[in-house]
Design an enzyme around this catalytic site. Structure first.
Site, PDB file in Angstrom:
ATOM      1  N   LYS A 142      -8.563  74.995  90.848  1.00 55.39           N
ATOM      2  CA  LYS A 142      -7.702  76.057  90.313  1.00 55.39           C
ATOM      3  C   LYS A 142      -8.580  77.191  89.792  1.00 55.39           C
ATOM      4  O   LYS A 142      -9.482  76.955  88.965  1.00 55.39           O
ATOM      5  CB  LYS A 142      -6.849  75.470  89.185  1.00 55.39           C
ATOM      6  CG  LYS A 142      -5.547  76.173  88.943  1.00 55.39           C
ATOM      7  CD  LYS A 142      -4.700  75.332  88.001  1.00 55.39           C
ATOM      8  CE  LYS A 142      -3.435  76.027  87.623  1.00 55.39           C
ATOM      9  NZ  LYS A 142      -2.728  75.308  86.548  1.00 55.39           N
TER      10      LYS A 142
HETATM   11  C1  E4P Z   1       0.560  76.208  86.149  1.00 60.07           C
HETATM   12  O1  E4P Z   1      -0.163  75.629  86.922  1.00 60.07           O
HETATM   13  C2  E4P Z   1       0.407  76.198  84.707  1.00 60.07           C
HETATM   14  O2  E4P Z   1      -0.258  75.015  84.334  1.00 60.07           O
HETATM   15  C3  E4P Z   1       1.706  76.169  83.953  1.00 60.07           C
HETATM   16  O3  E4P Z   1       2.827  76.128  84.817  1.00 60.07           O
HETATM   17  C4  E4P Z   1       1.803  77.169  82.854  1.00 60.07           C
HETATM   18  O4  E4P Z   1       3.025  77.001  82.209  1.00 60.07           O
HETATM   19  P1  E4P Z   1       3.318  77.556  80.729  1.00 60.07           P
HETATM   20  O5  E4P Z   1       3.633  79.012  80.846  1.00 60.07           O
HETATM   21  O6  E4P Z   1       4.508  76.765  80.289  1.00 60.07           O
HETATM   22  O7  E4P Z   1       2.089  77.290  79.921  1.00 60.07           O
END
Ligand code: E4P
Length: 216
Positions: free
Chosen positions: A83
């Site tokens: 990522k």
């Molecule tokens: C995506 O990969 C992120 O980990 C996640 O969806 C972020 O979500 P949040 O806005 O609830 O922190």
């Protein structure tokens, strides 16, 4: 449409896997920090139980260190998805990862042009953050729809991963729009099962079953 669980908590992952509807996992540094375990321990725990794609995020912001981290993460398992943040260095690293045969997930995407760049760099997944846009009174679903349309128009292979999901309607809308994946927190996954009429209907069936000889 694939469902990933958005967590670094192995117990939540186990629960989602037990239902047979969870295809993979996404994590981020904030989710990892919540577990109060080391990153390495979390990776071991998750990869021991999950065969599907597991997104693990780099923590560097410069290209060279991102690539070192990406190669280290990739070496942990074939199903690791590296990522990377939506920055010039992150996109450069996405391109190099693609050339080296690593799967990638470009994260923190908030505009159609960012998604276009991620696809051009050869990302496996792009993660538009729906809920965080809604939080600032923007329209997360409209971004998702734009990205799906742009990728279809130009035949990009990058999969659209709806992220920052806050409630079941986000999941239903993402499915309708044609997102390839939704990454969903455990609390929202649980809510996807529920409907009050299911509860009322089941209670009545159970009561009636007691009156049928041989069915109780
Ligand atoms: C995506 O990969 C992120 O980990 C996640 O969806 C972020 O979500 P949040 O806005 O609830 O922190």
């Amino acid at each position: 449409m694939l469902f990933f669980i958005d967590t670094a908590d192995i117990n939540e992952i186990r629960r989602a896997l037990s239902w047979g509807i969870c295809d993979g996992v996404t994590t981020n540094p904030s989710l990892v920090a919540k577990t109060e375990k080391s990153f390495s321990q979390i990776i071991d725990e998750i990869l021991a139980e999950v065969d599907g794609p597991v997104s693990l995020e780099v923590t560097a912001t410069d290209y060279e260190t991102m690539m070192e981290q990406a190669r280290t993460l990739h070496a942990r398992g074939e199903n690791v998805v590296v990522k990377l943040p939506m920055t010039p260095d992150g996109i450069r690293a996405t391109r190099t990862c693609a050339e080296e045969g690593m799967q990638t997930n470009v994260t923190l995407v908030f505009s159609p042009t960012q998604a276009l760049i991620a696809a051009k760099a050869g990302a496996t997944y792009v993660s538009p953050f729906i809920g965080r846009l809604d939080d600032v009174a923007a329209d997360g679903m409209s971004l998702l729809s734009d990205i799906v349309e742009i990728y279809q128009n130009h035949g990009f292979a990058t999969q659209v991963l709806a992220a920052s999901i806050r409630h079941p309607e986000h999941v239903a809308d993402a499915a309708r729009i044609g997102a390839d994946v939704a990454t969903i927190p455990i609390g929202v996954l649980e809510k996807l099962f529920r409907h009050p009429l299911t509860d009322v209907g089941l209670a009545r069936f159970m009561e009636d079953a007691k009156r049928v000889p041989g069915l109780d």
